[in-house]
Design a protein around this motif. Structure first.
Motif, PDB file in Angstrom:
ATOM      1  N   GLN A 187       0.914  -1.412   0.180  1.00 40.37           N
ATOM      2  CA  GLN A 187      -0.190  -0.073   0.052  1.00 40.37           C
ATOM      3  C   GLN A 187       0.721   1.236  -0.160  1.00 40.37           C
ATOM      4  N   TYR A 188       1.920   1.208   1.011  1.00 36.44           N
ATOM      5  CA  TYR A 188       2.634   2.601   0.919  1.00 36.44           C
ATOM      6  C   TYR A 188       3.529   2.523  -0.501  1.00 36.44           C
ATOM      7  N   GLU A 189       3.941   1.570  -1.080  1.00 33.79           N
ATOM      8  CA  GLU A 189       4.580   1.853  -2.309  1.00 33.79           C
ATOM      9  C   GLU A 189       3.886   2.135  -3.404  1.00 33.79           C
ATOM     10  N   GLU A 190       2.447   1.979  -3.162  1.00 32.97           N
ATOM     11  CA  GLU A 190       1.465   2.356  -4.519  1.00 32.97           C
ATOM     12  C   GLU A 190       1.551   3.761  -4.878  1.00 32.97           C
ATOM     13  N   VAL A 191       1.750   4.547  -3.819  1.00 32.12           N
ATOM     14  CA  VAL A 191       1.770   6.039  -4.198  1.00 32.12           C
ATOM     15  C   VAL A 191       3.340   6.667  -3.930  1.00 32.12           C
ATOM     16  N   THR A 192       3.607   7.653  -4.921  1.00 33.76           N
ATOM     17  CA  THR A 192       4.949   8.216  -4.652  1.00 33.76           C
ATOM     18  C   THR A 192       5.100   9.506  -3.677  1.00 33.76           C
ATOM     19  N   PHE A 193       6.490   9.552  -3.451  1.00 38.35           N
ATOM     20  CA  PHE A 193       6.810  10.788  -2.541  1.00 38.35           C
ATOM     21  C   PHE A 193       6.174  12.002  -2.952  1.00 38.35           C
ATOM     22  N   GLU A 194       6.381  12.204  -4.361  1.00 31.87           N
ATOM     23  CA  GLU A 194       5.944  13.163  -5.032  1.00 31.87           C
ATOM     24  C   GLU A 194       4.300  13.718  -4.957  1.00 31.87           C
ATOM     25  N   GLU A 195       3.799  12.374  -4.995  1.00 32.10           N
ATOM     26  CA  GLU A 195       2.235  12.456  -5.068  1.00 32.10           C
ATOM     27  C   GLU A 195       1.659  12.877  -3.637  1.00 32.10           C
ATOM     28  N   VAL A 196       2.224  12.088  -2.472  1.00 28.82           N
ATOM     29  CA  VAL A 196       2.030  12.591  -1.274  1.00 28.82           C
ATOM     30  C   VAL A 196       2.306  13.984  -0.796  1.00 28.82           C
ATOM     31  N   HIS A 197       3.452  14.579  -1.241  1.00 26.98           N
ATOM     32  CA  HIS A 197       4.094  15.853  -0.963  1.00 26.98           C
ATOM     33  C   HIS A 197       3.783  16.761  -1.768  1.00 26.98           C
ATOM     34  N   PHE A 198       2.811  16.598  -2.709  1.00 22.17           N
ATOM     35  CA  PHE A 198       2.797  17.483  -4.171  1.00 22.17           C
ATOM     36  C   PHE A 198       2.650  18.894  -3.492  1.00 22.17           C
ATOM     37  N   ASP A 199       1.736  19.068  -2.568  1.00 22.23           N
ATOM     38  CA  ASP A 199       1.552  20.601  -2.083  1.00 22.23           C
ATOM     39  C   ASP A 199       2.739  21.451  -1.462  1.00 22.23           C
ATOM     40  N   VAL A 200       3.609  20.470  -1.140  1.00 23.80           N
ATOM     41  CA  VAL A 200       4.710  20.963  -0.596  1.00 23.80           C
ATOM     42  C   VAL A 200       6.064  20.640  -1.047  1.00 23.80           C
ATOM     43  N   LEU A 201       6.319  20.448  -2.133  1.00 22.05           N
ATOM     44  CA  LEU A 201       7.557  20.168  -2.850  1.00 22.05           C
ATOM     45  C   LEU A 201       8.295  21.238  -2.741  1.00 22.05           C
ATOM     46  N   ARG A 202       7.856  22.552  -3.026  1.00 20.67           N
ATOM     47  CA  ARG A 202       8.568  23.761  -3.204  1.00 20.67           C
ATOM     48  C   ARG A 202       9.228  23.961  -1.944  1.00 20.67           C
ATOM     49  N   LEU A 203       8.756  23.427  -0.877  1.00 17.65           N
ATOM     50  CA  LEU A 203       9.434  23.656   0.315  1.00 17.65           C
ATOM     51  C   LEU A 203      10.501  22.723   1.001  1.00 17.65           C
ATOM     52  N   VAL A 204      10.495  21.489   0.264  1.00 16.16           N
ATOM     53  CA  VAL A 204      11.514  20.747   0.414  1.00 16.16           C
ATOM     54  C   VAL A 204      12.979  21.210   0.276  1.00 16.16           C
ATOM     55  N   PRO A 205      13.971  20.989   0.952  1.00 18.32           N
ATOM     56  CA  PRO A 205      15.296  21.861   0.670  1.00 18.32           C
ATOM     57  C   PRO A 205      15.728  21.251  -0.671  1.00 18.32           C
ATOM     58  N   ALA A 206      16.378  22.371  -1.366  1.00 19.02           N
ATOM     59  CA  ALA A 206      16.627  21.901  -2.740  1.00 19.02           C
ATOM     60  C   ALA A 206      18.178  21.493  -2.792  1.00 19.02           C
ATOM     61  N   GLU A 207      18.795  22.202  -1.796  1.00 18.90           N
ATOM     62  CA  GLU A 207      20.395  21.647  -1.631  1.00 18.90           C
ATOM     63  C   GLU A 207      20.592  20.666  -0.728  1.00 18.90           C
ATOM     64  N   PRO A 208      21.452  19.613  -0.992  1.00 14.82           N
ATOM     65  CA  PRO A 208      21.750  18.532  -0.006  1.00 14.82           C
ATOM     66  C   PRO A 208      21.959  19.006   1.341  1.00 14.82           C
ATOM     67  N   CYS A 209      21.211  18.238   2.097  1.00 13.69           N
ATOM     68  CA  CYS A 209      21.394  18.627   3.531  1.00 13.69           C
ATOM     69  C   CYS A 209      20.907  17.482   4.444  1.00 13.69           C
ATOM     70  N   ARG A 210      20.573  17.582   5.754  1.00 18.43           N
ATOM     71  CA  ARG A 210      20.354  16.561   6.723  1.00 18.43           C
ATOM     72  C   ARG A 210      18.891  16.512   7.073  1.00 18.43           C
TER      73      ARG A 210
END
Length: 217
Positions: free
Chosen positions: A31-54
């Motif tokens: 079930q978890y793998e049926e949806v993607t990270f991009e689908e689950v977090h679509f509304d907030v992708l712009r707020l995910v850090p762009a540069e490599p971080c922790r």
């Protein structure tokens, strides 16, 4: 909203939040793998850090979110207290470079991972904690974030699945609790369930740590 435990809830220990997951780990992994990270977090992708971080992923499940974050170049610590789910994640995303940890909110000791994180994710996790555990957990998350770091929270709303321990937790309460510990809201939205369950919906929040350290009274 009052903090009310559904009749199917388990105990009052922090570990109670993992109730029901081990027994259904095989089905849940699919079930978890049926949806993607991009689908689950679509509304907030712009707020995910762009540069490599922790980044810390709390309640990482199969690593569905942790693996894409690692693929973006981030150093990802994935916390998953259910052994069976953690095993699925280590198998499915074996080459992802995720650092898997057996730990749990609200204490979240992270004894082998000192230091702070630029982002913390808690997807379908927060509603497993009762009011006192949520207070303790928010304080812990705030302490783990760097100044300006972001806390990504997905809250599940709707009926409690059989043998799970969940509480009715609103977005408004979570926003207010975050503000107590120096976290301001930079995103708030709702969406329907991606698996098509009519009676289940989700709140998506991003809370950002003050630019200066915050020490609540």
């Amino acid at each position: 909203m009052s903090d009310q435990l559904a009749p199917t809830g388990q105990g009052n220990s922090p570990a109670g939040g993992t109730a029901g997951y081990a027994e259904r780990a095989d089905a849940l992994a699919v079930q978890y793998e049926e949806v993607t990270f991009e689908e689950v977090h679509f509304d907030v992708l712009r707020l995910v850090p762009a540069e490599p971080c922790r980044i810390l992923d709390v309640g990482a499940g199969t690593g569905r979110d942790a693996a894409p974050l690692a693929a973006r170049g981030h150093s990802v610590v994935a916390v998953e207290p259910t052994t069976e789910l953690r095993a699925h994640g280590q198998r499915i995303h074996a080459d992802s470079g995720i650092d898997w940890v057996d730990d749990v909110l609200p204490d979240l000791a992270l004894s082998q991972h000192a230091g702070r994180f630029d982002a913390v994710f808690a997807t379908a996790v927060w509603m497993h904690l009762d009011a006192e555990e949520r207070r303790h957990a928010m304080a812990r998350i705030a302490a783990l974030l760097v100044p300006g770091g972001r806390f990504f929270v997905n809250l599940r709303h709707g009926p409690v699945p059989e043998s799970r321990r969940m509480f009715a937790v609103s977005a408004a309460e979570t926003v207010e609790l975050g503000s107590t510990y120096g976290l301001r809201t930079v995103h708030r939205s709702e969406r329907p369930d991606l698996h098509g369950r009519d009676n289940v919906w989700w709140s998506s929040l991003v809370l950002q740590m003050n630019d200066a350290d915050h020490s609540p009274n």
